[in-house]
Enzyme design. Sequence first.
Site, PDB file in Angstrom:
ATOM      1  N   GLU A 121       7.615   2.120  -6.178  1.00 49.46           N
ATOM      2  CA  GLU A 121       7.734   1.760  -4.764  1.00 49.46           C
ATOM      3  C   GLU A 121       7.892   3.003  -3.890  1.00 49.46           C
ATOM      4  O   GLU A 121       8.344   4.038  -4.355  1.00 49.46           O
ATOM      5  CB  GLU A 121       8.989   0.882  -4.567  1.00 49.46           C
ATOM      6  CG  GLU A 121       8.738  -0.557  -4.203  1.00 49.46           C
ATOM      7  CD  GLU A 121       8.056  -0.802  -2.857  1.00 49.46           C
ATOM      8  OE1 GLU A 121       7.284   0.043  -2.363  1.00 49.46           O
ATOM      9  OE2 GLU A 121       8.299  -1.876  -2.303  1.00 49.46           O
ATOM     10  N   ASP A 122       7.541   2.861  -2.637  1.00 51.50           N
ATOM     11  CA  ASP A 122       7.745   3.958  -1.701  1.00 51.50           C
ATOM     12  C   ASP A 122       9.208   4.024  -1.275  1.00 51.50           C
ATOM     13  O   ASP A 122       9.810   5.087  -1.267  1.00 51.50           O
ATOM     14  CB  ASP A 122       6.825   3.827  -0.466  1.00 51.50           C
ATOM     15  CG  ASP A 122       6.848   2.435   0.163  1.00 51.50           C
ATOM     16  OD1 ASP A 122       7.559   1.531  -0.338  1.00 51.50           O
ATOM     17  OD2 ASP A 122       6.139   2.246   1.174  1.00 51.50           O
ATOM     18  N   LYS A 125       0.831  -1.192   0.000  1.00 52.97           N
ATOM     19  CA  LYS A 125       0.000   0.000   0.000  1.00 52.97           C
ATOM     20  C   LYS A 125       0.868   1.244   0.000  1.00 52.97           C
ATOM     21  O   LYS A 125       0.416   2.323  -0.346  1.00 52.97           O
ATOM     22  CB  LYS A 125      -0.850   0.046   1.295  1.00 52.97           C
ATOM     23  CG  LYS A 125      -1.764  -1.107   1.499  1.00 52.97           C
ATOM     24  CD  LYS A 125      -2.371  -0.998   2.930  1.00 52.97           C
ATOM     25  CE  LYS A 125      -2.961  -2.294   3.325  1.00 52.97           C
ATOM     26  NZ  LYS A 125      -3.350  -2.303   4.762  1.00 52.97           N
ATOM     27  N   ARG A 180       0.001   6.792   7.281  1.00 50.03           N
ATOM     28  CA  ARG A 180       0.050   6.803   5.810  1.00 50.03           C
ATOM     29  C   ARG A 180      -0.544   8.076   5.219  1.00 50.03           C
ATOM     30  O   ARG A 180      -0.183   8.500   4.128  1.00 50.03           O
ATOM     31  CB  ARG A 180      -0.724   5.605   5.226  1.00 50.03           C
ATOM     32  CG  ARG A 180      -0.098   4.250   5.482  1.00 50.03           C
ATOM     33  CD  ARG A 180      -0.768   3.214   4.585  1.00 50.03           C
ATOM     34  NE  ARG A 180      -0.517   1.844   4.978  1.00 50.03           N
ATOM     35  CZ  ARG A 180       0.535   1.121   4.617  1.00 50.03           C
ATOM     36  NH1 ARG A 180       1.473   1.663   3.881  1.00 50.03           N
ATOM     37  NH2 ARG A 180       0.664  -0.127   5.014  1.00 50.03           N
ATOM     38  N   ILE A 237      11.037   6.141   8.524  1.00 50.43           N
ATOM     39  CA  ILE A 237      10.211   7.277   8.112  1.00 50.43           C
ATOM     40  C   ILE A 237       8.759   6.855   7.880  1.00 50.43           C
ATOM     41  O   ILE A 237       8.486   5.700   7.536  1.00 50.43           O
ATOM     42  CB  ILE A 237      10.781   7.944   6.845  1.00 50.43           C
ATOM     43  CG1 ILE A 237      10.954   6.913   5.718  1.00 50.43           C
ATOM     44  CG2 ILE A 237      12.112   8.623   7.145  1.00 50.43           C
ATOM     45  CD1 ILE A 237      11.352   7.512   4.378  1.00 50.43           C
ATOM     46  N   ASP A 264       4.069   3.713   6.340  1.00 45.47           N
ATOM     47  CA  ASP A 264       3.399   3.453   7.620  1.00 45.47           C
ATOM     48  C   ASP A 264       4.328   2.891   8.682  1.00 45.47           C
ATOM     49  O   ASP A 264       5.415   2.383   8.395  1.00 45.47           O
ATOM     50  CB  ASP A 264       2.282   2.421   7.419  1.00 45.47           C
ATOM     51  CG  ASP A 264       2.843   1.005   7.200  1.00 45.47           C
ATOM     52  OD1 ASP A 264       3.677   0.840   6.281  1.00 45.47           O
ATOM     53  OD2 ASP A 264       2.492   0.087   7.965  1.00 45.47           O
ATOM     54  N   ASP A 301      14.634  -0.675   0.552  1.00 46.82           N
ATOM     55  CA  ASP A 301      15.335  -0.820   1.824  1.00 46.82           C
ATOM     56  C   ASP A 301      16.328  -1.985   1.709  1.00 46.82           C
ATOM     57  O   ASP A 301      17.396  -1.823   1.124  1.00 46.82           O
ATOM     58  CB  ASP A 301      14.263  -1.018   2.905  1.00 46.82           C
ATOM     59  CG  ASP A 301      14.805  -1.041   4.317  1.00 46.82           C
ATOM     60  OD1 ASP A 301      15.821  -0.398   4.572  1.00 46.82           O
ATOM     61  OD2 ASP A 301      14.199  -1.704   5.173  1.00 46.82           O
TER      62      ASP A 301
HETATM   63  P1  IMP Z   1      12.591  -4.132   1.573  1.00 44.74           P
HETATM   64  O1  IMP Z   1      11.969  -5.388   1.063  1.00 44.74           O
HETATM   65  O2  IMP Z   1      13.402  -4.357   2.804  1.00 44.74           O
HETATM   66  O3  IMP Z   1      13.341  -3.356   0.529  1.00 44.74           O
HETATM   67  O4  IMP Z   1      11.429  -3.243   2.150  1.00 44.74           O
HETATM   68  C1  IMP Z   1      10.556  -2.557   1.373  1.00 44.74           C
HETATM   69  C2  IMP Z   1       9.333  -2.203   2.186  1.00 44.74           C
HETATM   70  O5  IMP Z   1       9.626  -2.054   3.580  1.00 44.74           O
HETATM   71  C3  IMP Z   1       8.804  -0.876   1.742  1.00 44.74           C
HETATM   72  O6  IMP Z   1       7.938  -1.010   0.660  1.00 44.74           O
HETATM   73  C4  IMP Z   1       8.133  -0.385   2.999  1.00 44.74           C
HETATM   74  O7  IMP Z   1       6.800  -0.877   3.059  1.00 44.74           O
HETATM   75  C5  IMP Z   1       8.917  -0.976   4.126  1.00 44.74           C
HETATM   76  N1  IMP Z   1       9.869   0.004   4.713  1.00 44.74           N
HETATM   77  C6  IMP Z   1      11.202   0.011   4.641  1.00 44.74           C
HETATM   78  N2  IMP Z   1      11.744   1.061   5.284  1.00 44.74           N
HETATM   79  C7  IMP Z   1      10.689   1.760   5.761  1.00 44.74           C
HETATM   80  C8  IMP Z   1      10.587   2.987   6.500  1.00 44.74           C
HETATM   81  O8  IMP Z   1      11.551   3.669   6.865  1.00 44.74           O
HETATM   82  N3  IMP Z   1       9.318   3.354   6.819  1.00 44.74           N
HETATM   83  C9  IMP Z   1       8.214   2.674   6.448  1.00 44.74           C
HETATM   84  N4  IMP Z   1       8.268   1.542   5.743  1.00 44.74           N
HETATM   85  C10 IMP Z   1       9.500   1.089   5.411  1.00 44.74           C
HETATM   86 MG    MG Z   2       4.975  -0.965   4.565  1.00 44.92          MG
END
Ligand code: IMP
Ligand code: MG
Length: 179
Positions: free
Chosen positions: A98-99, A42, A164, A152, A158, A102
């Site tokens: 993507e938001d 989301k 959100r 963040i 979120d 990470d």
């Molecule tokens: P990844 O799979 O570790 O790259 O994570 C991606 C997802 O983790 C993002 O789409 C977010 O939903 C969540 N995420 C990672 N860092 C943050 C943050 O600082 N705040 C909120 N959500 C995060």
């Molecule tokens: Mg999330």
Amino acid sequence: MNKDIEEIVLSEKQISSLCDEIAGRINEDYKGSTPVLVCILKGSVVFYADLIRRLQCDCRLDFMAASSYGSGTASSGKVKITKELTTDITGRDVLLVEDILDTGNTLSYIKEYLSSFSPASVRICTLFDKPSRRLKDIEADYKGKTIDDVFIVGYGLDYNEKYRNLPYVGILKPEVYTK
Ligand code: IMP
Ligand code: MG
């Protein structure tokens, strides 16, 4: 400002100019193409809505959801697709929106999963990048802002499904998730 926010990372105005900048590059790169823009639910929904309204190309919209984070601030590492695309992406240019990138677990899994449908291309557009936390060899083709290892929220992002709807992005006070 919301009482749980320590510091603003991007104001509404800054978000708007970043969206202009990213959309400008996408407009250049996708001239003559009809890309499928995929909103990763989301978290990216607000960014997606702002971005698509700045695109001049003929595009198609679709939505996907994957879970990796569970309910805290640390990634579980395991990714599960919880909502599939409904568009046939075979031979199409796909742009994942993507938001935040990470660890990279989510997007590397989604990218590999989508490649089994033989799209013409799969690129990544992310508003935020946290390169210091990367576990997978994956980079965004378009990115808004690179940030340190801070948590963040806002503008779609979120913590436990909260914040959100904030119109800006801010660092969440650590006491909110450590108490
Ligand atoms: P990844 O799979 O570790 O790259 O994570 C991606 C997802 O983790 C993002 O789409 C977010 O939903 C969540 N995420 C990672 N860092 C943050 C943050 O600082 N705040 C909120 N959500 C995060
Ligand atoms: Mg999330």
